[in-house]
Design a protein around this motif. Structure first.
Motif, PDB file in Angstrom:
ATOM      1  N   GLY A 269       0.882  -1.134  -0.052  1.00  0.00           N
ATOM      2  CA  GLY A 269      -0.069  -0.088  -0.086  1.00  0.00           C
ATOM      3  C   GLY A 269       0.750   1.296   0.070  1.00  0.00           C
ATOM      4  O   GLY A 269       1.924   1.199  -0.535  1.00  0.00           O
ATOM      5  N   GLY A 270       0.374   2.106   0.494  1.00  0.00           N
ATOM      6  CA  GLY A 270       0.804   3.753   0.578  1.00  0.00           C
ATOM      7  C   GLY A 270       1.713   3.761   1.835  1.00  0.00           C
ATOM      8  O   GLY A 270       1.999   2.976   2.695  1.00  0.00           O
ATOM      9  N   CYS A 271       2.003   5.089   2.156  1.00  0.00           N
ATOM     10  CA  CYS A 271       2.675   5.488   3.367  1.00  0.00           C
ATOM     11  C   CYS A 271       1.721   6.391   4.105  1.00  0.00           C
ATOM     12  O   CYS A 271       0.891   7.238   3.356  1.00  0.00           O
ATOM     13  CB  CYS A 271       3.914   6.145   3.019  1.00  0.00           C
ATOM     14  N   ARG A 272       2.047   6.729   5.278  1.00  0.00           N
ATOM     15  CA  ARG A 272       1.404   7.487   6.168  1.00  0.00           C
ATOM     16  C   ARG A 272       1.945   8.908   5.738  1.00  0.00           C
ATOM     17  O   ARG A 272       3.277   9.298   6.008  1.00  0.00           O
ATOM     18  CB  ARG A 272       1.498   7.211   7.711  1.00  0.00           C
ATOM     19  N   THR A 273       1.027  10.021   5.521  1.00  0.00           N
ATOM     20  CA  THR A 273       1.454  11.345   5.294  1.00  0.00           C
ATOM     21  C   THR A 273       2.108  11.619   6.428  1.00  0.00           C
ATOM     22  O   THR A 273       1.764  11.473   7.482  1.00  0.00           O
ATOM     23  CB  THR A 273       0.138  12.277   4.884  1.00  0.00           C
ATOM     24  N   PRO A 274       3.288  12.676   6.274  1.00  0.00           N
ATOM     25  CA  PRO A 274       3.541  13.280   4.988  1.00  0.00           C
ATOM     26  C   PRO A 274       4.589  12.485   4.244  1.00  0.00           C
ATOM     27  O   PRO A 274       4.732  12.932   3.014  1.00  0.00           O
ATOM     28  CB  PRO A 274       4.480  14.618   5.457  1.00  0.00           C
TER      29      PRO A 274
END
Length: 301
Positions: A269-274
């Motif tokens: 999946g993605g990364c936690r912002t920022p």
């Protein structure tokens, strides 16, 4: 009491594509992948695992998913560090009651602390936890605060549950001091891939590595060679390991590590912002570099 030794990976935390939620379903497949590759331990929700970007409740739920996925097949250490002592205590209590094999706590960060203040931090954070192994976590490049051997000795005297340290300083003289100037049963594991063989020869018990959480193969091979006394073979493996680790940005880029795991067929999946995943052009450049290195060291995706 289970203790870290050999190859422990600083596990990534699978998130949804937008990075807003933990993908609990993907944790099981990821853990299976790591254990099938032969790793000895999993360090969950640390720096590489984006632990400090998650809420306390997210960290608890993610840890429970890691514990369930591991199911006793490897040692599971929960990172419970936080800026506030109250949060550390809450996370430690949860880690113990949930069935983790132990915990690690990063040194207090953001503010510059005196040594006596750091000692007080660890003493107060761990005072109510009994019969549960705890590792100190020294990563001064991110925290701005060092844990010295002298401080480690004082902390251990206050709480015998603290049995070792994960050192990610990259300073070999500091590692040597941690090994030689603490009690013999104080466990030292090191997060410096390029010096894995060196620190084993110095007396460290093993590594805790971010790149090993993507490509465990050479780490496991090196440790097995070292244990059976094949030092020359381990030296050759170290050369290959170093090339792979450097190609992965030395483990400093979570987006790079997650992208590489995706290419290995795992759902990250993605990364936690920022934090942000690599742009398309960056991915192409990274893929070309990784393909070249993997071909050079004879390792497949």
């Amino acid at each position: 009491m289970k203790k870290l030794s050999g190859v422990t990976v600083a596990a990534l935390t699978p998130l949804t594509e937008d990075g807003t939620r933990v993908d609990h379903g993907a944790i099981n497949e990821y853990v299976d992948f790591l254990i099938q590759k032969g790793v000895h331990g999993i360090f969950a929700l640390g720096t590489t695992g984006e632990g400090l970007l998650l809420t306390v409740e997210e960290r608890k739920a993610a840890l429970e998913s890691f514990i369930k996925a591991v199911n006793g097949r490897a040692i599971l250490i929960a990172h419970c560090g936080a800026l506030r002592i109250e949060e550390v205590k809450e996370l430690l209590d949860h880690a113990k009651s949930s069935g983790a094999d132990g915990a690690a706590i990063v040194s207090p960060f953001y503010y510059k602390y005196r040594s006596d203040e750091i000692i007080e931090f660890f003493s107060r954070a761990t005072e109510s936890v009994k019969d549960f192994p705890i590792y100190l976590y020294n990563i001064p490049g991110l925290t701005g605060n060092w844990i010295t051997s002298k401080m480690a000795n004082q902390i251990c005297k206050k709480n015998p549950n603290i049995i070792g340290i994960k050192d990610s300083s990259g300073d070999l003289l500091h590692v040597l001091s941690l090994i030689n100037d603490t009690p013999q049963d104080f466990e030292v594991v090191v997060g410096c891939d390029r010096a894995f063989l060196t620190v084993l020869q110095m007396g460290a018990k093993g590594c805790v590595s971010g790149p090993a959480a993507v490509f465990p193969e050479f780490f496991v091979k090196l440790y097995e060679q070292f244990k059976r006394g094949d030092v020359e073979g381990a030296r050759q493996t170290q050369r290959k390991l170093t090339k792979v680790s450097l190609a992965l940005g030395d483990g400093a880029s979570i987006p790079m590590l997650k992208t590489a795991l995706k290419w290995r067929g795992l759902k990250m999946g993605g990364c936690r912002t920022p934090l942000k995943l690599l742009e398309k052009s960056e991915q192409e450049q990274f893929k070309n570099s990784m393909d070249r290195i993997l071909e050079e060291v004879d390792l497949n995706w």
